[in-house]
Design an enzyme around this catalytic site. Structure first.
Site, short mmCIF file in Angstrom:
data_model
loop_
_atom_site.label_atom_id
_atom_site.label_comp_id
_atom_site.label_asym_id
_atom_site.label_seq_id
_atom_site.Cartn_x
_atom_site.Cartn_y
_atom_site.Cartn_z
N SER A 62 7.02 -0.23 3.73
CA SER A 62 5.83 -0.66 4.47
C SER A 62 6.03 -0.59 5.97
O SER A 62 5.13 -0.17 6.70
CB SER A 62 5.48 -2.10 4.08
OG SER A 62 5.22 -2.20 2.71
N GLY A 106 3.95 1.40 8.63
CA GLY A 106 3.49 0.65 9.80
C GLY A 106 4.65 0.50 10.77
O GLY A 106 5.80 0.32 10.36
N ASN A 147 7.59 -6.44 13.42
CA ASN A 147 7.01 -5.18 12.98
C ASN A 147 5.54 -5.10 13.37
O ASN A 147 5.07 -5.84 14.23
CB ASN A 147 7.19 -5.03 11.46
CG ASN A 147 6.41 -6.08 10.70
OD1 ASN A 147 6.42 -7.25 11.07
ND2 ASN A 147 5.73 -5.68 9.64
N LEU A 148 4.80 -4.23 12.72
CA LEU A 148 3.40 -4.02 13.03
C LEU A 148 2.58 -5.30 12.91
O LEU A 148 1.71 -5.56 13.73
CB LEU A 148 2.83 -2.95 12.10
CG LEU A 148 1.33 -2.74 12.18
CD1 LEU A 148 0.94 -2.19 13.54
CD2 LEU A 148 0.86 -1.82 11.08
N CYS A 149 2.86 -6.09 11.89
CA CYS A 149 2.04 -7.28 11.61
C CYS A 149 2.82 -8.58 11.76
O CYS A 149 2.40 -9.61 11.23
CB CYS A 149 1.43 -7.18 10.22
SG CYS A 149 0.44 -5.69 9.98
N THR A 194 0.80 -1.22 0.00
CA THR A 194 0.00 0.00 0.00
C THR A 194 0.83 1.27 0.00
O THR A 194 0.54 2.19 -0.78
CB THR A 194 -0.98 -0.03 1.19
OG1 THR A 194 -2.04 -0.93 0.88
CG2 THR A 194 -1.56 1.34 1.47
N GLU A 249 5.40 -9.94 10.45
CA GLU A 249 5.87 -10.76 9.34
C GLU A 249 7.36 -10.61 9.03
O GLU A 249 7.89 -11.35 8.21
CB GLU A 249 5.06 -10.50 8.07
CG GLU A 249 5.35 -9.19 7.35
CD GLU A 249 4.40 -8.08 7.74
OE1 GLU A 249 4.03 -7.28 6.87
OE2 GLU A 249 4.01 -8.02 8.92
N THR A 299 -5.31 -5.35 2.30
CA THR A 299 -5.94 -4.43 1.35
C THR A 299 -5.59 -4.76 -0.08
O THR A 299 -6.47 -4.75 -0.95
CB THR A 299 -5.51 -2.98 1.66
OG1 THR A 299 -5.70 -2.73 3.05
CG2 THR A 299 -6.34 -2.00 0.87
#
Length: 933
Positions: A374, A403, A587-589, A359, A591, A775
């Protein structure tokens, strides 16, 4: 059971009259209106809702005195609910069709569990609709014979509604799509037309009409997208050409090339595009655009693109989809020698949906400030200046869609001594509250929510308070309702849990070296600190039972979805960059795992392969996959060089290590295409084959880039330089733990690749990431990441709204068996999208989470060497609405179940909550974190 609403039956019925101010319009806004079936517009009268409700109840329950009392008690509240629902929708427009109101009545009856009344009401409506259809068939009327309708222009003038064009646009949208009916869409559209309709409402009417038919036939998702595309074309072409202009899809074959240079100039004039784009050969670039690829979108994908990605000037979009993809491609090709050739190559990959950039890359590529990365990972230092610098850095990084993952472990715990003031620390939690509020304040320009994840290691003194951060009870000043949180768990803690041993919590100011240690070194120093604590040589510490702390971690995971469980030792022991630093968080997610330090903010640059586009009935197209990965890796590597860096620490880290994360999406669809069940050995085999192929090709592509451009700066000393690839580094973890129970078989020429990597180097320190793709998978119309299908029929909710999603592969198979009909649709809704209880279909799977299973699951994850875990998911606590979208404008939710729990827990009665050794905990729903991709 039939429902006859004759006046004689309600002679003594109680009539509920709502107060006239319940829907009163303010002086500055128009009153609500109703469109009758004949097109006439009349004022809204809320008392008629109560009358209809009363008739429905009495027709089912009878007209005795007792029944009348029950009716009176129920109808007033239900009517108020309907009015409230309509009021909420009034923000979208204060004019409703008569059937909009009837839909809300139906929903209210279902939600209040008056199922018999609702069923009778539905049957009555269907019968009335059938009779109207029969009457229309007996005396057909042409569209032209309907009352003359006018459209209200922006300048206040009225012009006749162009019914011929409307009919043609709908026909074009349905062209080539099986089981779609332009006539049905047109009929549904004209239901919502009225004299004096605005231009915007006229454009929306056919979109919503087609959208309402998605549950009956998934191909209507493409029809809705194409109708939205028509709206978009009119908006864009009118703005950039400075005159009213509409165009059909057929027209765009010749118009796209002429529009594109004008779009570039318009974007540069508005300071939205980088002036460097004019130095491309725009004639060559324009000629490479493929207008037919606009037809690939489903409605969710194009609406998401429209709302959040396409560039606009004062709300007017200036970007058509193929221009969007080419703009992104040109931005990524800015530093290439043959920029046009590479831009076209990149465009072909993006516009075909074979690969999709993340994104931030889609948002910002080709713009004056191309922040394309990202994820950013930081370590917060234990001093006031460092803490607030980290919070400022968060704001700067989030401003351009990054993020964030913050390592908070160095910050001293509650009650720790502060030498400068001779006081006591308030611990890490108050600062986390500030970080949480900063993420909300800097919301990425309204394109998506600001998002950050805080990590804390399990030995930190404040870990117990950290676990409570997402609770809805307690002191709100010590809660972070919007921030993601994650436990950073060392192996030693898990070993203590397995052995039912004790665990000691320390403040990092007294045990600072634990932060940078892992494996055997961590164990040695940690046990030394425990010995000091027992000897009274530590100022502050706390001893707990390891299994109790583990139980509490899992209980909070059940109740709030946080903190996630991530494992420190596998991340560091297998890191190719062990020689260059320490990984302190994900990180944020969760991964990616990269080194961080006070002077180095880790950066990752993401994009994902659409696996569906590389799989056929017979399996993977390896040649195509290799080509896609090669081009995708080049695009990701380019991100690092063209990137706009908001803080110097991020630039330093990214240039030194050049990490990228190639992910995937559409795994579930890839299984569908091959006829493979998700819970089968064949699915496990396919996962192994596909992931090995992606890994192999990604490493090979990065090594090829190293041959062309040179290896990354910190390559020497890395595991890569020693010929230890990710497929090999699992042995390092196995050695540290005394073995791992894993299948390590392989199919490709890894020996040859090892030799190549050692000889040529790697362009990127990290190359793969299982990113969530929440997304970008919507844009491509596939399931996110490696996730299985959530349900066969549900509504997906995001910042663009609510979208009905139907498993088109299920529909295809049911059609083949002659089982796809209105009864099946009704049954799927009744059983919440599951085939389990439908006798006409196959049994799939049943999810029944429990505390015991959760404990076993996370222990297994650790034992198998997983680095991180993400959201905990289970079936929904709420259920599919048992209503229909047919006959509505499509904005009605067929499903309310797909709750987003990344931001709020869902309350569940204790009797239905999963057991965790006597502790009742809530289930977690279908989270949709959109921050990474």
């Amino acid at each position: 059971m039939s429902l006859n609403l004759h006046d004689a039956e309600i002679a003594s019925a109680p009539i509920i009259q709502l107060r006239p101010d319940s829907l009163a319009a303010t002086p500055s806004e128009p009153a609500m209106q109703i469109i009758r079936r004949n097109g006439k517009v009349t004022p809204f009268d809320s008392s008629k809702i109560a009358v209809a409700m009363t008739k429905a109840f009495l027709a089912v329950e009878g007209n005795t005195g007792a029944a009348s009392r029950r009716v009176h008690e129920s109808v007033e509240q239900l009517t108020a609910d309907v009015v409230a629902a309509l009021t909420r929708r009034a923000g979208e427009g204060r004019t409703f069709h008569i059937e909009d109101v009837q839909d809300q009545v139906e929903l209210a009856l279902m939600r209040s569990e008056n199922h018999k009344v609702a069923r009778a009401y539905v049957l009555y409506r269907e019968e009335r609709a059938r009779k109207r259809a029969e009457a229309e068939a007996a005396a057909p009327k042409a569209i032209s014979s309907q009352p003359s309708l006018h459209m209200l222009r922006d300048d206040g003038s009225n012009v006749p509604v162009d019914m011929a064009r409307l009919t043609a646009v709908i026909a074009e949208a349905c062209n080539g799509l099986d089981a779609t009916d332009p006539a049905a869409v047109l009929v549904e559209t004209t239901r919502n037309l009225y004299d004096g309709i605005s231009r915007n409402e006229l454009a929306l009417a056919p979109i919503m009409a087609a959208r309402s038919l998605v549950e009956q036939e998934p191909n209507h998702a493409y029809v809705s997208a194409r109708l939205l595309l028509d709206k978009l074309r009119g908006e864009v072409l009118t703005y950039v050409h400075r005159q009213p202009m509409d165009a059909s899809q057929a027209d765009m074959g010749s118009r796209y090339a002429g529009y594109f240079p004008v779009y570039i100039k318009t974007g540069i004039a508005a300071e939205l595009l980088d002036p460097e784009l004019t130095r491309f050969d725009l004639n060559r670039i324009s000629a490479a655009l493929k207008p037919e690829r606009d037809l690939q979108f489903q409605f969710l994908g194009l609406q998401t693109l429209y709302d959040r990605y396409l560039l606009h000037v004062s709300g007017n979009r200036i970007e058509l989809p193929q221009a969007f993809f080419m703009r992104v491609a040109m931005g990524l090709a800015l530093r290439e020698i043959d920029r046009e050739t590479k831009a076209i190559e990149f465009y072909d990959l993006l516009s075909s949906f074979d690969f999709m950039a993340s994104t931030p890359t889609l948002f910002n590529s080709g713009t004056p400030r191309p922040q394309l990365s990202s994820c950013f990972l930081t370590t917060v230092t234990d001093e006031l200046d460092g803490i607030f610098k980290s919070i400022k850095d968060n704001a700067l990084l989030a401003k351009y869609s990054g993020g964030l993952g913050n390592d908070w472990t160095p910050v001293r715990g509650l009650g720790a001594h502060i030498k400068g003031t001779n006081g006591e620390s308030q611990g890490v939690v108050p600062f986390l509250k500030v970080a949480n509020d900063t993420a909300i304040a800097v919301n990425q320009g309204g394109k998506r929510k600001g998002a950050v994840c805080a990590y804390l290691e399990t030995w930190h003194l404040d870990i117990e308070e950290f676990l409570d951060l997402r609770k809805n009870t307690g002191d709100d000043r010590r809660r972070t309702h919007d921030m993601n949180t994650a436990n950073w768990v060392p192996d030693l803690f898990m070993q203590r849990v397995e052995a039912d041993g004790e665990w000691t919590l320390f403040s990092p100011d007294e045990a600072p070296d634990l932060h940078d240690l892992y494996g055997e070194a961590f164990k040695t120093i940690y046990e030394d600190y425990e010995a000091k604590a027992k000897a009274g040589k530590m100022r502050i510490f706390k001893t707990v039972r390891a299994s109790d702390l583990w139980r509490r971690m899992l209980t909070m995971l059940f109740e709030t979805g946080h903190p996630w469980i991530t494992f420190k030792d596998p991340c560091n022991l297998r890191s190719p960059q062990r020689h260059a630093g320490v990984i302190h968080s994900s990180n944020l997610c969760t991964e990616i795992t990269l080194n961080t330090a006070a002077d180095e903010v880790a950066v990752c640059n993401l994009g994902s392969i659409n696996l569906l586009a590389h799989v056929g009935r017979e399996g993977i197209d390896h040649a195509k996959l290799q080509r896609t990965v090669k081009t995708a890796m080049r695009m990701l590597d380019n991100v690092i060089d063209v990137n706009f860096y908001t803080i110097p620490e991020a630039r330093r880290s990214n240039m030194r290590h050049r990490p990228v994360g190639l992910g995937l999406m559409g795994f579930q669809e890839a299984l569908h295409v091959q006829g493979i069940a998700i819970a089968s050995e064949a699915a496990v085999t396919f996962a192994d084959v596909s992931m090995e192929a992606i890994s192999f090709h990604a490493i090979e592509a990065s090594s090829d880039l190293a041959s062309e451009r040179g290896p990354y700066a910190s390559f020497e000393g890395s595991l890569w330089s020693k010929g230890i690839l990710p497929i090999d580094s699992i042995q390092l973890l196995a050695d540290a733990r005394g073995g791992l129970d894993l299948d390590r078989s392989s199919r490709l020429d890894w020996n040859g690749l090892r030799q190549k990597v050692v000889a040529r180097g790697m362009r990127n320190s990290n190359v793969m990431a299982i990113a969530p793709t929440a997304t970008i998978s919507n844009i491509c119309g596939v399931s996110q990441s490696i996730e299985p299908s959530y349900q066969n029929l549900f509504v997906k909710s995001n910042m663009s709204g609510d979208f009905t999603v139907v498993n088109e592969f299920l529909v295809r198979d049911l059609k083949t068996r002659g089982l796809w009909d209105e009864v099946m649709v009704s049954d799927l809704k009744y059983f919440d999208g599951s085939l389990d209880q439908i006798n006409r279909a196959l049994n799939l799977y049943i999810a029944s989470p429990s505390g015991k299973k959760l404990d076993a699951l996370y222990r297994l994850a650790w034992r198998r060497g997983l680095k991180t875990t993400y959201y905990l998911r289970s079936r929904s606590a709420t259920h599919v609405e048992k209503s229909t979208l047919k006959g509505t404008d499509g904005k009605l939710n067929a499903v309310s179940a797909a709750a987003v729990v990344a931001h709020a827990p869902i309350d569940i009665p204790s009797a239905t909550a999963p057991e965790f050794d006597g502790i009742k905990a809530c289930r977690i729903e279908d989270p949709e974190c959109e921050a990474c991709q």
